[in-house]
Design a protein around this motif. Structure first.
Motif: not given
Length: 269
Positions: A92-106
């Motif tokens: 969930d953390l990674q998805q939220l960070l991706n919403d801010h442009g992080a581009g992480l693998a979830v």
């Protein structure tokens, strides 16, 4: 020589092409048969109302399909997340960070890239930059205020949290020191700090060395009540006024005492 008679014989029909004028209807002189015909046609026309214009083509408008809201991840409350954490909450953390442009693998693994993304998010949103996802960072990611105007509010919250940490630690003054102990039946130094921090929703590593390495190193002047005081192989909770609450083997129990030597200070908030 014979002369041509230019006078028409009586009763001879008039040739249409040779006619110069003809008295038309109403006494007007009309030239030529075509003109005469046009006059008759014009006079015979009636002033009929103009036919109504054909309606313009109307394009049917199809109602837009209802928009289905996109589900947004949210980070549930729980222990502080930090590098090495795993599980659904990390996803969930990674998805939220991706919403801010992080581009992480979830993938549910809080590794170096997730840590770096947390640090970037905290820096961009006026939060304590420590790479750890505690109550304040979690609230910001879940849609709480995170602009620079919230700095004073965050500082107030941190102060309240620090006071809570110290007050909780003081409840265990007098509890026996116990090597590897991490409960009110007996504490060692890092057992006390991790137990007390868990009460305010901050998950510390278990050993004193890991606690020292996992937080953000600060100066003594920056230290606030509730931060950690760290010596080599020992850790306690800063109580303010040059005091520490710690579980020390030399004292045999949890106590509040004056800071000695030249320790380091570490914050997790």
């Amino acid at each position: 020589m014979a002369k041509h008679n230019s006078h028409r014989a009586p009763g001879r029909p008039v040739n249409g092409a040779a006619r110069l004028a003809y008295k038309g209807i109403g006494g007007a002189a009309m030239l030529g048969t075509v003109v005469v015909g046009s006059a008759f046609a014009a006079q015979g026309a009636s002033a009929a109302p103009a036919a109504p214009a054909a309606p313009a083509d109307v394009t049917a408008v199809t109602p837009a399909a209802p928009v289905t809201p996109v589900a947004t991840a949210s980070l549930s409350s729980g222990s502080t997340l930090y590098q090495g954490s795993r599980g659904d909450r990390v996803e969930d953390l990674q998805q939220l960070l991706n919403d801010h442009g992080a581009g992480l693998a979830v993938d549910g693994k809080f590794g170096p890239r997730t840590h770096a993304a947390v640090v970037d998010y905290q820096r961009d949103n006026g939060l304590q930059v420590d790479g750890r996802v505690g109550p304040q960072t979690r609230a910001s990611l879940n849609g709480g205020s995170s602009d620079s105007g919230s700095t004073s509010s965050s500082s107030s919250s941190s102060s309240t949290s620090g006071s809570s940490i110290v007050n909780i630690a003081r409840q265990y003054i007098g509890v026996n020191y116990s090597y590897a102990g991490s409960s009110p039946s007996g504490f060692d130094c890092s057992g006390l700090t991790s137990y007390v921090y868990s009460k305010v929703g901050i998950d510390l590593p278990r050993t004193s060395s890991a606690q020292a390495a996992g937080g953000t190193r600060i100066s003594k002047s920056e230290a606030r009540p509730g931060d950690l005081v760290v010596w080599s192989g020992h850790v306690g909770i800063y109580a303010g006024d040059n005091k520490v609450v710690d579980a020390g083997s030399s004292k045999g129990s949890v106590s509040e005492r004056t800071i000695w030597g030249s320790p380091s200070f570490v914050t997790y908030r």
